[in-house]
Design an enzyme around this catalytic site. Structure first.
Site, short mmCIF file in Angstrom:
data_model
loop_
_atom_site.label_atom_id
_atom_site.label_comp_id
_atom_site.label_asym_id
_atom_site.label_seq_id
_atom_site.Cartn_x
_atom_site.Cartn_y
_atom_site.Cartn_z
CG HIS A 94 -3.18 -2.41 4.34
ND1 HIS A 94 -2.74 -3.90 4.29
CD2 HIS A 94 -1.88 -1.56 4.49
CE1 HIS A 94 -1.52 -3.65 3.57
NE2 HIS A 94 -1.06 -2.67 3.84
CG HIS A 105 3.18 -0.85 6.33
ND1 HIS A 105 2.15 -1.40 6.95
CD2 HIS A 105 2.95 -0.91 4.97
CE1 HIS A 105 1.25 -1.65 6.09
NE2 HIS A 105 1.73 -1.55 4.98
CD GLU A 154 4.19 4.47 -1.20
OE1 GLU A 154 3.90 3.56 -0.37
OE2 GLU A 154 4.61 4.65 -2.30
CG ASP A 155 -0.43 5.31 1.30
OD1 ASP A 155 0.26 5.49 0.27
OD2 ASP A 155 -0.83 4.27 1.51
CG ASP A 203 2.53 -4.12 2.88
OD1 ASP A 203 1.59 -3.75 3.02
OD2 ASP A 203 3.21 -3.58 1.77
CG ASP A 225 4.41 -37.03 -4.10
OD1 ASP A 225 3.53 -36.95 -5.27
OD2 ASP A 225 5.70 -36.86 -4.08
MN MN Z 1 0.62 -1.88 2.92
#
Ligand code: MN
Length: 726
Positions: A56, A81, A85-86, A147, A267
């Site tokens: 990812h 990124h 957090e993870d 992301d 159109d």
């Molecule tokens: Mn992400």
């Protein structure tokens, strides 16, 4: 960290190649380092699809490098990124291993992600603004878009309810946000992907229909454009012409709006001609050329050049019948108009809501960033510009949530009290505590964007003067001041009532002057403070009234000075009559006791000066007479033959309606007493004055005084003499 795995080697090579093609310059060591760290950090994690989680951030970095290329810092930040957090890697670590800027970008991306967790999207516009308020560096937004784009591209693997939530958020927040930033391509893709998950059936059907006609459409378009381009070249015009199929979501929107089927959307593809010269006349010239080539549909012609749209959009919209009888919309505009049209998205906010003062900045910034994107590969100075560039849009605002998820916009440094007043003035008035993100905090806590607040109220709570020291919003300040003022007014009013009652009871008269002097003497800034001190029992009114008795009596500011009055009274009485041997001698009135008609008097001979007339009870006279009693001479006011003498009355009371009339009636109706002069001043509901009356004798005067004293509005009546003056 050396990358040995051949698969990883291929990945990093691809990424570096993308950087080489799209970025003006890049630091491959830094990118490799970030790649290795991201791999290590996410090593044990997997995505919903089952593939390593590391794919990812890698894909996000590829999107940044290929689709929204800016610089290598963005690419590195994209790789990193999700690590904070993870995984257990800290921002400090990134700061140390890479640099502060990268750590800040990673932090920003992490925070944006946190904002929406568990929130129902109800005010998309506010969320978008909140994003802006949170972001300090433009690269945070780029990484976040990349992301989101990758998450949307791989949304298949997560449960349907979550798909819908993310798709809705993307459609309502990220897509318009991307559009706002001039990222047209990102916007279209986010919209189409959202559409896919929000309305699978409609999406699939449209996708199938569009796909089945794609080749045909492209061929058709080239066939249509060819003759136009040829003619424009012949006429020596500088232009750009292009046709593109509309995106699925915009076709869908049009179908819904026009309530029609795919087949009836005329159109499906629009052709746009952009003229490089800044000359509107060229647009009409081109229109003429096109109308010679193709038949125009009259009622579909729109001239937004002579009459621009509200958001300053300018362009000619012309619909013609192309080969095979198909309708094609052609937009004709100059380069300048085109640029304004792109900025027009910014104008959207300006016209929709009036609260923005920063739109000008935002527009300028959007233009700038578009330039950066368009010229990224050419512009060697991009790096330097970027290094000095900090986003400062909406940095003076924060966005916080109610417990229900409603968003409130507040100035920076706002506190729970500001928030409470933002909800309702009553909530503000009774605000006793607050929970921020579930924790009880002091009322002066500074809030941050994304905080969720709950206000605790109590009926017994009232605004506190101290609140003024930390509240930020005008609303809170105004309400607190209003409340404090009201409370103070109440206290002042009550204090005034007490004071006046006590004065009245003591039969004391205070005019404005007396009162001002008193307030100053007690060191109050104003009378409100004095009255408030009465209520707060900081001063004792009884004591003050007693202490100021004499002063008040003496210092009543009467206009008529006693000396002046005495002269009038004596001359109107006809002077004094000196009896005995000194009859006819020169005489003067003694300054020490200042006798006036009615006073028992006596003369005292002073050699070389004549006779001084004293009151009989004058202390000065009494002491002189003890040493030289032979110098005393008899003196009298002329009397007995119906003559009158002038007497003065000093009078004080309440300034009731008709009081002056009452006084003069009381006097003139008593033994036909004549008033010689009357001098009344009113001030602050009180009056004071002097009245000169013609009386026969002291008895006449005393009875007149008694009579006046019976009036309930009159506090005091006294004979006007030297004692009560000066
Ligand atoms: Mn992400």
């Amino acid at each position: 960290m050396e990358i040995t795995n051949p698969k990883h080697k291929k990945m990093i090579d691809d990424l570096l190649e993308a950087c080489r093609i799209n970025l003006p310059a890049y630091n491959s060591v830094l990118i490799k380092k970030a790649f290795a760290l991201a791999y290590q950090a996410h090593k044990n994690d997997f995505r919903a699809s089952g593939e390593p989680y590391f794919y990812h951030p890698y894909q996000v970095a590829l999107i940044v490098a290929n689709e929204i290329p800016l610089d290598d810092v963005s690419v590195v930040s994209a790789l990193l990124h999700d690590v904070v957090e993870d995984t257990d890697i800290s921002l400090d670590f990134i700061d140390k291993e890479f640099n502060k800027v990268i750590a800040e970008i990673v932090d920003g991306v992490t925070k944006i992600g946190g904002v929406f967790k568990g929130q129902e999207i109800t005010q998309a516009e506010n969320y978008r603004k909140m994003l802006l308020s949170m972001v300090k560096d433009v690269r945070v937004i780029l990484v976040k878009f990349a992301d989101r784009l990758h998450n949307m591209r791989t949304l298949d693997f997560i449960p349907p309810n979550k798909q819908r939530r993310i798709a809705k958020e993307t459609l309502e927040i990220y897509a318009p946000f991307a559009n706002r930033f001039g990222l047209g391509q990102v916007k279209w893709e986010l919209e189409d992907l959202s559409f896919k998950y929000l309305n699978k059936e409609a999406y699939n059907e449209l996708a199938r229909k569009v796909k089945s006609k794609r080749k045909e459409r492209e061929a058709y378009l080239n066939n249509f454009i060819g003759p136009i381009a040829e003619k424009l070249l012949e006429h020596g015009l500088k232009f750009e012409i292009g046709g593109r199929a509309k995106h699925l979501y915009s076709i869908y929107k049009k179908m819904i709006k026009l309530n029609t089927t795919f087949e009836n959307i005329y159109d499906l593809f629009a052709v746009r001609i952009i003229l490089e010269n800044d000359d509107p006349n060229e647009c009409y010239y081109v229109l003429g050329i096109i109308n010679q080539l193709y038949k125009a549909i009259q009622d579909r012609f729109k001239d937004y050049i002579s009459i621009p749209k509200k958001n300053n959009y300018q362009s000619i919209h012309n619909t013609v019948i192309g080969p095979g009888g198909r309708l094609i919309e052609i937009q004709i505009r100059t380069r300048k108009m085109h640029e304004i049209a792109e900025r027009g998205v910014a104008a959207h906010w300006k016209y929709k809501e009036s609260i923005h003062t920063k739109d000008q900045d935002l527009e300028e910034w959007v233009n700038w960033i578009r330039d950066v994107f368009q010229n990224a590969s050419k512009d060697e100075a991009t790096q330097e510009i970027l290094a000095s560039f900090k986003l400062n849009l909406y940095q003076d605002e924060i966005y916080v949530f109610t417990p229900k998820g409603d968003l409130k916009r507040l100035p920076i440094n706002s506190t729970p009290v500001d928030f409470a007043f933002e909800i309702h003035s009553k909530v503000g008035y009774q605000c006793i505590g607050a929970k921020v993100n579930g924790k009880i905090v002091p009322l002066d806590t500074k809030l941050n964007s994304g905080d969720q607040l709950e206000i605790i109220t109590s009926k017994n709570q009232h605004p506190n003067k101290n609140w003024l020291r930390f509240v930020q919003t005008h609303k809170a300040k105004q309400n607190i001041r209003k409340y404090l003022k009201k409370e103070e007014d109440k206290a002042v009013e009550a204090g005034k009532e007490i004071w006046e009652k006590k004065l009245k009871k003591a039969k004391k008269v205070f005019d404005a002057d007396d009162f001002n002097k008193l307030v100053r003497k007690l060191k109050f800034e104003n009378y409100q403070q004095f009255y408030k001190a009465v209520i707060d029992e900081k001063i004792n009114p009884d004591e003050i009234i007693n202490q100021t008795e004499d002063k008040s009596e003496k210092d009543d500011g009467q206009d008529l000075s006693f000396d002046k009055f005495a002269n009038i009274a004596r001359s109107s009485a006809g002077g004094v009559v000196v009896e005995g041997d000194h009859k006819g001698f020169e005489y003067k009135y003694a300054k020490c006791c200042n006798p006036i008609p009615g006073d028992p008097i006596i003369g005292f001979v002073i050699i070389g000066e004549g006779i001084k007339i004293h009151r009989k009870d004058c202390k000065n006279l009494i002491s002189m007479a003890q040493n030289s009693p032979e110098k005393l001479v008899t003196a009298n006011w002329p009397r007995g033959n119906g003559t009158y003498f002038v007497a003065g009355l000093s009078i004080k009371g309440e300034d009731a309606p008709g009081i002056l009339n009452d006084i003069s009636n009381s006097i003139t109706s008593f033994k036909n007493t004549n008033i010689k002069s009357i001098n009344i001043n009113a001030n602050d509901s009180l009056f004071y004055g002097t009245i000169a009356v013609l009386v026969n004798d002291l008895d006449h005067l005393n009875r007149l005084i008694e009579r006046l004293k019976k009036n309930k509005f009159i506090y005091s009546v006294e004979r006007f003499d030297a004692e009560s003056s000066n």
